[in-house]
Motif scaffolding. Structure first.
Motif, mmCIF file in Angstrom:
data_model
loop_
_atom_site.group_PDB
_atom_site.id
_atom_site.type_symbol
_atom_site.label_atom_id
_atom_site.label_comp_id
_atom_site.label_asym_id
_atom_site.label_seq_id
_atom_site.Cartn_x
_atom_site.Cartn_y
_atom_site.Cartn_z
ATOM 1 N N ARG A 1 0.821 -1.207 0.000
ATOM 2 C CA ARG A 1 0.000 0.000 0.000
ATOM 3 C C ARG A 1 0.858 1.262 0.000
ATOM 4 N N ALA A 2 1.972 1.224 0.726
ATOM 5 C CA ALA A 2 2.861 2.390 0.779
ATOM 6 C C ALA A 2 3.478 2.666 -0.591
ATOM 7 N N LEU A 3 3.874 1.626 -1.307
ATOM 8 C CA LEU A 3 4.441 1.826 -2.642
ATOM 9 C C LEU A 3 3.390 2.376 -3.602
ATOM 10 N N LEU A 4 2.179 1.853 -3.537
ATOM 11 C CA LEU A 4 1.101 2.378 -4.380
ATOM 12 C C LEU A 4 0.816 3.842 -4.050
ATOM 13 N N ALA A 5 0.841 4.185 -2.756
ATOM 14 C CA ALA A 5 0.628 5.579 -2.353
ATOM 15 C C ALA A 5 1.753 6.458 -2.893
ATOM 16 N N GLY A 6 2.976 5.965 -2.844
ATOM 17 C CA GLY A 6 4.104 6.720 -3.379
ATOM 18 C C GLY A 6 3.972 6.963 -4.869
ATOM 19 N N CYS A 7 3.479 5.975 -5.587
ATOM 20 C CA CYS A 7 3.266 6.145 -7.036
ATOM 21 C C CYS A 7 2.188 7.201 -7.291
ATOM 22 N N GLN A 8 1.138 7.211 -6.472
ATOM 23 C CA GLN A 8 0.099 8.227 -6.628
ATOM 24 C C GLN A 8 0.629 9.616 -6.307
ATOM 25 N N ILE A 9 1.451 9.729 -5.266
ATOM 26 C CA ILE A 9 2.059 11.024 -4.912
ATOM 27 C C ILE A 9 2.889 11.538 -6.079
ATOM 28 N N ALA A 10 3.589 10.636 -6.761
ATOM 29 C CA ALA A 10 4.438 11.026 -7.893
ATOM 30 C C ALA A 10 3.631 11.286 -9.162
ATOM 31 N N GLY A 11 2.321 11.064 -9.117
ATOM 32 C CA GLY A 11 1.477 11.346 -10.274
ATOM 33 C C GLY A 11 1.295 10.178 -11.215
ATOM 34 N N LEU A 12 1.561 8.962 -10.745
ATOM 35 C CA LEU A 12 1.347 7.770 -11.581
ATOM 36 C C LEU A 12 0.007 7.148 -11.223
ATOM 37 N N ASP A 13 -0.989 7.416 -12.032
ATOM 38 C CA ASP A 13 -2.308 6.851 -11.779
ATOM 39 C C ASP A 13 -2.518 5.543 -12.527
ATOM 40 N N GLY A 14 -1.580 5.163 -13.378
ATOM 41 C CA GLY A 14 -1.749 3.985 -14.215
ATOM 42 C C GLY A 14 -1.166 2.707 -13.655
ATOM 43 N N VAL A 15 -0.792 2.687 -12.365
ATOM 44 C CA VAL A 15 -0.249 1.454 -11.789
ATOM 45 C C VAL A 15 -1.398 0.470 -11.628
ATOM 46 N N GLN A 16 -1.398 -0.558 -12.463
ATOM 47 C CA GLN A 16 -2.486 -1.531 -12.491
ATOM 48 C C GLN A 16 -2.325 -2.613 -11.436
ATOM 49 N N ARG A 17 -1.064 -2.962 -11.160
ATOM 50 C CA ARG A 17 -0.843 -4.104 -10.278
ATOM 51 C C ARG A 17 0.570 -4.079 -9.721
ATOM 52 N N LEU A 18 0.696 -4.572 -8.493
ATOM 53 C CA LEU A 18 2.000 -4.901 -7.932
ATOM 54 C C LEU A 18 2.106 -6.416 -7.976
ATOM 55 N N MET A 19 3.222 -6.910 -8.424
ATOM 56 C CA MET A 19 3.389 -8.347 -8.585
ATOM 57 C C MET A 19 4.711 -8.770 -7.959
ATOM 58 N N HIS A 20 4.667 -9.829 -7.171
ATOM 59 C CA HIS A 20 5.916 -10.342 -6.599
ATOM 60 C C HIS A 20 6.855 -10.764 -7.719
ATOM 61 N N GLU A 21 8.137 -10.576 -7.489
ATOM 62 C CA GLU A 21 9.143 -10.866 -8.508
ATOM 63 C C GLU A 21 9.055 -12.320 -8.983
ATOM 64 N N HIS A 22 8.849 -13.244 -8.036
ATOM 65 C CA HIS A 22 8.761 -14.662 -8.418
ATOM 66 C C HIS A 22 7.516 -14.938 -9.252
ATOM 67 N N THR A 23 6.425 -14.270 -8.943
ATOM 68 C CA THR A 23 5.197 -14.451 -9.717
ATOM 69 C C THR A 23 5.409 -13.982 -11.148
ATOM 70 N N ALA A 24 6.079 -12.845 -11.302
ATOM 71 C CA ALA A 24 6.350 -12.327 -12.644
ATOM 72 C C ALA A 24 7.232 -13.299 -13.429
ATOM 73 N N THR A 25 8.235 -13.849 -12.772
ATOM 74 C CA THR A 25 9.124 -14.799 -13.435
ATOM 75 C C THR A 25 8.360 -16.058 -13.819
ATOM 76 N N ALA A 26 7.554 -16.572 -12.896
ATOM 77 C CA ALA A 26 6.776 -17.782 -13.177
ATOM 78 C C ALA A 26 5.781 -17.549 -14.303
ATOM 79 N N LEU A 27 5.152 -16.382 -14.319
ATOM 80 C CA LEU A 27 4.207 -16.051 -15.373
ATOM 81 C C LEU A 27 4.900 -16.024 -16.737
ATOM 82 N N ALA A 28 6.065 -15.385 -16.775
ATOM 83 C CA ALA A 28 6.817 -15.326 -18.034
ATOM 84 C C ALA A 28 7.225 -16.730 -18.479
#
Length: 160
Positions: A100-127
């Protein structure tokens, strides 16, 4: 780095932790930059802020906002195809508060397009799964054990 005291690095371990958290205090001791407590208007434990000099003025910036600025800067590097939607990978050990803190930081920086946070292993497994599925290498009869290793900048981790 020519401006070492004003360079914020290795912040991912501090995001979403309270200033008094023992994990945060252990990390703060290793930081070249100065960390200070930041009070919240809604109350609760103080979070972590960093002191930076900008235009000869000392400013305190929440660590989450610094992370959001870093993510935004990564997108600005791609000049011809600026991203609209974002998927950001995070370490597997992140708690819900850190997410939640990282998503809040992205919003503070003006990034409204963050669709998802994904664990690094999940991203690797998905790929890996997409690649194998395209080649039709998965079968129902024969299970496959695969080890995914994250060779991060500060730590290594693996999952099966």
């Amino acid at each position: 780095t020519s401006n070492f005291k004003n360079t914020i690095m290795n912040m991912k371990r501090l995001i979403g932790l309270s200033f008094d958290d023992p994990r945060a205090q252990a990390e703060i001791k290793r930081c070249a930059f100065t960390c200070v407590p930041v009070k919240h208007s809604s109350g609760g434990p103080d979070s972590i802020g960093v002191k930076v000099n900008f235009n000869s003025e000392e400013n305190i910036v929440p660590i989450e906002a610094v992370a959001g600025m870093l993510v935004k800067h990564m997108g600005s590097i791609v000049k011809d195809a600026a991203p609209v939607d974002w998927v950001v990978t995070i370490p597997g050990y992140y708690t819900d508060a850190q997410r939640r803190a990282l998503l809040a930081g992205c919003q503070i920086a003006g990034l409204d397009g963050v669709q998802r946070l994904m664990h690094e292993h999940t991203a690797t497994a998905l790929a890996f799964g997409i690649f194998k599925d395209i080649r039709k290498e998965f079968t129902k009869d024969k299970p496959t054990n695969v080890m995914f290793i994250d060779m991060g900048a500060t730590s290594y981790s693996c999952s099966i």
